[in-house]
Enzyme design. Structure first.
Site, PDB file in Angstrom:
ATOM      1  N   GLY A   1       0.827  -1.204   0.000  1.00  0.00           N
ATOM      2  CA  GLY A   1       0.000   0.000   0.000  1.00  0.00           C
ATOM      3  C   GLY A   1       0.856   1.246   0.000  1.00  0.00           C
ATOM      4  O   GLY A   1       2.016   1.217   0.439  1.00  0.00           O
TER       5      GLY A   1
ATOM      6  N   HIS B   1      -4.245   1.635   7.749  1.00  0.00           N
ATOM      7  CA  HIS B   1      -2.866   2.145   7.804  1.00  0.00           C
ATOM      8  C   HIS B   1      -2.692   3.295   6.792  1.00  0.00           C
ATOM      9  O   HIS B   1      -2.129   4.340   7.122  1.00  0.00           O
ATOM     10  CB  HIS B   1      -1.918   0.970   7.501  1.00  0.00           C
ATOM     11  CG  HIS B   1      -0.465   1.325   7.379  1.00  0.00           C
ATOM     12  ND1 HIS B   1       0.504   0.772   8.184  1.00  0.00           N
ATOM     13  CD2 HIS B   1       0.191   2.157   6.524  1.00  0.00           C
ATOM     14  CE1 HIS B   1       1.691   1.264   7.836  1.00  0.00           C
ATOM     15  NE2 HIS B   1       1.526   2.099   6.831  1.00  0.00           N
TER      16      HIS B   1
ATOM     17  N   GLN C   1       2.936   9.910   1.359  1.00  0.00           N
ATOM     18  CA  GLN C   1       4.281   9.327   1.396  1.00  0.00           C
ATOM     19  C   GLN C   1       5.153   9.767   0.221  1.00  0.00           C
ATOM     20  O   GLN C   1       6.367   9.631   0.276  1.00  0.00           O
ATOM     21  CB  GLN C   1       4.190   7.797   1.420  1.00  0.00           C
ATOM     22  CG  GLN C   1       3.611   7.260   2.721  1.00  0.00           C
ATOM     23  CD  GLN C   1       3.454   5.766   2.644  1.00  0.00           C
ATOM     24  OE1 GLN C   1       2.473   5.259   2.121  1.00  0.00           O
ATOM     25  NE2 GLN C   1       4.445   5.029   3.127  1.00  0.00           N
TER      26      GLN C   1
ATOM     27  N   LEU D   1       6.558   1.572   3.983  1.00  0.00           N
ATOM     28  CA  LEU D   1       7.635   1.963   3.070  1.00  0.00           C
ATOM     29  C   LEU D   1       8.348   3.231   3.545  1.00  0.00           C
ATOM     30  O   LEU D   1       9.471   3.498   3.131  1.00  0.00           O
ATOM     31  CB  LEU D   1       7.083   2.162   1.653  1.00  0.00           C
ATOM     32  CG  LEU D   1       6.555   0.882   0.979  1.00  0.00           C
ATOM     33  CD1 LEU D   1       5.948   1.202  -0.380  1.00  0.00           C
ATOM     34  CD2 LEU D   1       7.656  -0.160   0.851  1.00  0.00           C
TER      35      LEU D   1
HETATM   36 NI    NI Z   1       2.783   3.206   5.582  1.00  0.00          NI
END
Ligand code: NI
Length: 167
Positions: free
Chosen positions: A46, A133, A51, A92
């Site tokens: 995901g 998340h 991010q 990540l």
């Molecule tokens: Ni994450």
């Protein structure tokens, strides 16, 4: 298509609150393609726009073994949740760290798809954990913030040490 740079915890930008997308445009679809490519290359299950330093409410998920079941959620909203389950999570943006987090076992999410069409989806298992998340990322929250403060400060020290060693 392009592989995007993923912000690394504790980067302050990971705490930015994402804005809802007013419309799904060609630029949105380009971003979806780039985010999917970035997630598959990492590899991860995901990725939230936060991010990759884009502060819009967009997430991509693929928990399939075959890596060909891309799910796109634009302006996602959890409208119902039930149960509780503890699962080990990774991110990540926090490479090499896996910690148990307790979340709802089942969630129902309202969102728009890649074409801007609204849908409602009920999820459980890894998919439910993953969507919670990723939605947290859009709210500026990284999964390690569920850990005790002591664990969080140890983690930050470990990350700093690791960065010094790899520079
Ligand atoms: Ni994450």
């Amino acid at each position: 298509m392009a592989i995007l740079k993923i912000l690394q915890y504790p980067d302050e930008r990971l705490h930015t609150i994402a804005k809802p997308l007013p419309a799904v445009t060609a630029a949105t679809r380009n971003l979806i393609r780039d985010m999917a490519e970035t997630m598959y290359a990492a590899p991860g299950v995901g990725l939230a726009a936060t991010q990759v330093d884009v502060h819009e409410q967009l997430i991509v998920i693929d928990i399939s073994e075959t890596r060909d079941q891309l799910m796109v959620f634009i302006n996602p909203e959890i409208i119902a949740s039930s149960g509780e389950i503890e699962r080990e999570e990774g991110c990540l943006s926090v490479p090499g760290v896996y910690e148990k987090v307790c979340r709802a076992e089942r969630v129902t999410v309202n969102a728009l798809d890649a074409h801007g069409k609204p849908f409602t989806l009920e999820m459980d298992g890894l998919q439910a954990t993953c969507v919670q998340h990723e939605i947290d990322h859009l709210k500026g929250k990284v999964f390690v913030e569920y850990l005790s403060l002591l664990k969080q400060s140890r983690l930050r020290a470990k990350i700093k040490k690791h960065r010094r060693e790899t520079l």
